[in-house]
Design an enzyme around this catalytic site. Structure first.
Site, PDB file in Angstrom:
ATOM      1  N   TRP A 336      -5.718 -51.342  72.368  1.00  0.00           N
ATOM      2  CA  TRP A 336      -6.919 -52.218  73.038  1.00  0.00           C
ATOM      3  C   TRP A 336      -6.233 -52.394  74.714  1.00  0.00           C
ATOM      4  CZ3 TRP A 336      -5.889 -58.329  73.311  1.00  0.00           C
ATOM      5  CH2 TRP A 336      -4.436 -58.693  73.526  1.00  0.00           C
ATOM      6  N   ASP A 337      -5.181 -51.944  74.731  1.00  0.00           N
ATOM      7  CA  ASP A 337      -4.487 -51.817  76.156  1.00  0.00           C
ATOM      8  C   ASP A 337      -5.676 -51.509  77.071  1.00  0.00           C
ATOM      9  OD1 ASP A 337      -2.419 -51.814  74.278  1.00  0.00           O
ATOM     10  OD2 ASP A 337      -0.843 -51.226  75.883  1.00  0.00           O
ATOM     11  N   GLU A 478       2.272 -60.200  67.936  1.00  0.00           N
ATOM     12  CA  GLU A 478       2.576 -59.332  66.744  1.00  0.00           C
ATOM     13  C   GLU A 478       3.833 -59.729  65.996  1.00  0.00           C
ATOM     14  OE1 GLU A 478       2.279 -55.471  68.510  1.00  0.00           O
ATOM     15  OE2 GLU A 478       0.262 -55.228  68.408  1.00  0.00           O
ATOM     16  N   LYS A 586       5.121 -63.304  70.932  1.00  0.00           N
ATOM     17  CA  LYS A 586       5.401 -62.187  71.416  1.00  0.00           C
ATOM     18  C   LYS A 586       4.779 -62.367  72.995  1.00  0.00           C
ATOM     19  CE  LYS A 586       5.268 -57.264  71.082  1.00  0.00           C
ATOM     20  NZ  LYS A 586       4.830 -56.105  70.180  1.00  0.00           N
ATOM     21  N   GLN A 587       3.541 -62.538  72.868  1.00  0.00           N
ATOM     22  CA  GLN A 587       2.806 -62.275  74.208  1.00  0.00           C
ATOM     23  C   GLN A 587       1.637 -63.484  74.109  1.00  0.00           C
ATOM     24  OE1 GLN A 587       2.058 -58.622  71.976  1.00  0.00           O
ATOM     25  NE2 GLN A 587       0.127 -58.428  73.504  1.00  0.00           N
TER      26      GLN A 587
END
Ligand code: BGC
Length: 722
Positions: A336-337, A478, A586-587
């Site tokens: 998806w980056d 994740e 994580k993000q």
């Protein structure tokens, strides 16, 4: 350009940093969308990894988990002997050294003043580029000048070295044939599973004539040229190389020979001029000017440069890998980056390039449909990791942990399903910003609708609460796998279903034939879609979006601030199991949702409460995180946090904050940084027929300028800080 301006276009290494080789190799990568070439040295070192990657050339070696990009023969290989001594930076003495990546022109240079062990002083000036004007042409040149008294014998040995293997010594070639004919080299080979045929040709040109010798090894055609130089006399050696594959022609061997002939005829200087002028056009479209902040200016250009060298120029069956073509991290796979991080800048500044990248997904719809069927669903379920076939290529297991040897099951290929909506989001964004109805009707709509078909078959109706749910998901965070009702995913899917309905209406009104074609082809169920859009469960708990069910009640609180300074990710520190149980993420997850949907989620207070909940617990264990936080912080008016996060993101590769740049550039971060400036600090918003700005610039930024293309019109944007 004065030296102040020049600094903002240059990445410089001086003096030589031998211990930083893997990092500099990555950041000094050159490329043109077709080819990526790591910044390793011509003469080669035991610890280097000279890597040339060709977009889309994947191979799945028997016995390995997943396909990966294939390392091409090393065309940089050029060794220099002076009076029998090999020029090497680890021998003799370095009297002067400077390596410069000129981002404005995509040219990498190296100047060296070297004292050989037998005390010959040699001046060397290297230069290389991968032509942006013709991506099949690669060129390098070296100027040599002995500064010591007397006459000197120089021997230049050039190769197309096919002995270079992938990491772990994986050999992807079924065969490789080399050939030498005096000043020319040829190599061609076929990958053993995917059957791609690649051919390269090279010619060595010299200002000085001399003796040629064949120096070939198996899989490594090589030749040498020996000639004499007097003190202070200069020689220039030029190596022109061509590369073609069966991805671009039926006959790569002939194409490589023809391209080489043309390159030799045109000559290095003209090739370089054409390349520079192509770069001029690139920057004209993509550059963001930031006045008043040299660090930010150079770092943003660095990010833009890496995005540009990874962007395919004509092939719509390749996309951009998470680590671009600059390293083997994630094996060259596409995530998806691309759609959430790299595409928005391209859609805004180079819509043609963005369209090609979306076509990559369109061409891979069959792979997505196959994945849906394999999992018992309908429609198109895009793979979490994608290569050249569009099939799911996420490995199911990690490599063994270097210390414990433990292998961990990777669930993202099974359950990180938001990718299907991420792609639909990117398609809709492209359509809205470009107004390209023709493309949308022909291609884009099918992606949006068939991914909606997937969700309609995937969403679970919970009769007890009269709501739809999505169990067993992985959101952007994740660290928490296989959770129920990831709010990121649920909310995005609800949005997606509503958009799909709008698309259907629009098609019926404006392109009824296309509507009929798609209705005949896909299992479109407007009533069910409407139901899902309205009844998808969006869990608001304690006044904020709950990242997933149980995030507040079941996870143990955790004080992340105790773990500073920290380069290792928290899942490494705590271990995989424990990380699942603690409240550290994580993000950007909910914060990512804020970035893309913003006030559709709620008012300023609601957004601020969410920020205050999730910002303190984010590890930034993914490089995708800081730029999105910077963007959102800027929108919330938290300028100090925004700037700190932004600088961290913008220099993540330059300064190797994560200690993993050896594996390749964090390409998503590059796109995220561009977005943090444009959407975060500048507050650009594009609606159908209007563009608005709501600047929140850092105080010391005097001026920001860039161009966007909106509905086919180029719009220069300039914000001055008052
Ligand atoms: C991140 C993903 C990302 C992937 C590739 C992972 O560490 O969590 O969001 O897509 O890296 O960059």
């Amino acid at each position: 350009m004065n030296s102040y301006e020049l600094r903002q276009w240059q990445i410089k290494e001086a003096p030589f940093r031998p211990f930083d080789l893997a990092h500099t190799e990555t950041i000094l990568t050159i490329g043109n969308g077709l080819v990526g070439v790591r910044g390793s040295f011509e003469e080669g070192y035991p610890t280097d990894s000279p890597t040339t990657l060709l977009a889309g050339i994947f191979n799945h070696k028997a016995g390995t988990l997943v396909p990966e990009l294939v390392s091409m023969p090393n065309w940089l290989s050029l060794t220099i002997h002076v009076n029998g001594e090999a020029f090497r930076l680890d021998q003799g003495r370095i009297l002067g050294y400077e390596r410069v990546l000129n981002m404005k022109t995509g040219i990498l240079t190296r100047g060296v003043l070297w004292l050989s062990p037998n005390r010959t002083i040699l001046r060397l000036a290297f230069e290389r580029f991968t032509s942006l004007a013709n991506p099949h042409i690669l060129a390098l040149r070296v100027l040599i000048q002995p500064l010591s008294e007397g006459q000197h014998q120089l021997r230049m040995t050039s190769a197309l070295d096919g002995r270079i293997l992938n990491p772990g010594n994986v050999d992807h070639w079924a065969n490789l044939h080399g050939e030498v004919s005096q000043d020319q080299l040829f190599i061609n080979g076929t990958t053993d599973q995917s059957g791609y045929h690649v051919a390269m040709a090279a010619q060595l040109l010299s200002t000085h004539s001399g003796e040629w010798a064949d120096e070939s090894n198996p899989r490594c055609p090589a030749h040498s040229l020996t000639f004499q130089l007097n003190q202070n006399e200069k020689a220039t050696i030029t190596k022109l190389v061509s590369i073609h594959s069966s991805r671009d022609t039926d006959d790569p061997i002939t194409a490589a020979r023809t391209t080489l002939e043309q390159a030799v005829e045109v000559g290095y200087d003209k090739l370089k001029l054409d390349h520079e002028s192509a770069w001029y056009d690139y920057w004209d479209q993509m550059d963001i000017v930031i006045e008043g902040d040299e660090v930010a200016q150079r770092a943003v250009r660095f990010c833009t440069y890496h995005l540009l060298i990874a962007t395919p120029q004509y092939d719509e069956r390749v996309s951009i890998a998470a680590k671009s073509l600059s390293g083997f991290g994630y094996k060259g796979h596409v995530f998806w980056d691309t759609e959430f991080f790299m595409l928005p800048p391209l859609t805004l500044a180079m819509p043609e390039a963005a369209r090609r990248l979306l076509m990559y997904r369109y061409h891979n719809l069959d792979g997505a449909r196959k994945k849906a069927r394999a999992n018992g669903y309908e429609g198109a379920m895009f793979p979490w990791e994608s290569t050249d076939t569009g099939e799911e290529t996420t490995p199911q297991w990690t490599d063994p942990h270097p210390v414990t040897g433990e292998r961990i099951r990777i669930w993202t290929g099974d359950n990180e399903q938001h990718i299907s909506s991420d792609i639909a989001y990117a398609v809709l964004q492209f359509w809205q910003w470009t107004g390209d109805d023709a493309w949308f009707v022909q291609y884009g709509a099918e992606i949006v609708l068939d991914t909606a078909v997937f969700w309609a078959s995937r969403a679970e109706y919970n009769a007890e609460y009269d709501r739809y749910e999505l169990r067993q998901q992985i959101g952007p965070d994740e660290y928490h796998e296989n959770v129920d009702n990831s709010v990121f995913t649920n909310r995005l899917v609800a949005w997606h279903m509503q958009q799909a309905l709008n698309v259907l209406d629009w098609l019926h009104q404006n392109h009824p034939q296309a509507a009929q074609r798609l209705e005949a082809q896909l299992n479109i169920q407007p009533q069910k879609w409407q139901d899902i859009a309205q009844k998808m469960w969006i869990n608001v708990n304690q006044g904020v979006l709950e990242q997933f069910e149980g995030f507040f009640d079941r996870l143990q609180p955790f004080n992340l601030y105790d773990y500073t300074p920290r380069t290792a990710n928290m899942d490494w520190i705590l271990g995989h199991e424990k990380t699942q149980r603690v409240r550290v993420i994580k993000q950007a997850d909910v914060v990512m949702l804020m970035a893309i949907l913003w006030d559709e989620l709620g008012d300023h207070d609601f957004l601020m409460r969410n920020w205050e909940t999730y910002y303190p617990v984010v590890d930034h264990g993914s490089s995708l995180s800081p730029s999105i936080h910077a963007w959102v912080a800027a929108r919330l008016g938290l300028l100090r946090e925004a700037y700190d996060l932004f600088i961290y993101a913008a220099t993540i590769d330059l300064e190797d904050h994560k200690g993993n740049v050896r594996d390749g550039i964090h390409a998503a971060c590059c796109g995220g940084v561009w977005q943090a400036v444009v959407f975060g600090f500048c507050g650009l918003k594009l609606r159908d027929n209007e563009i608005t700005l709501d600047p929140m610039l850092p105080k010391h930024w005097r001026r920001v300028a860039f161009k966007v293309v909106h509905q086919g019109r180029i719009i220069p944007i300039e914000i001055t800080n008052t």
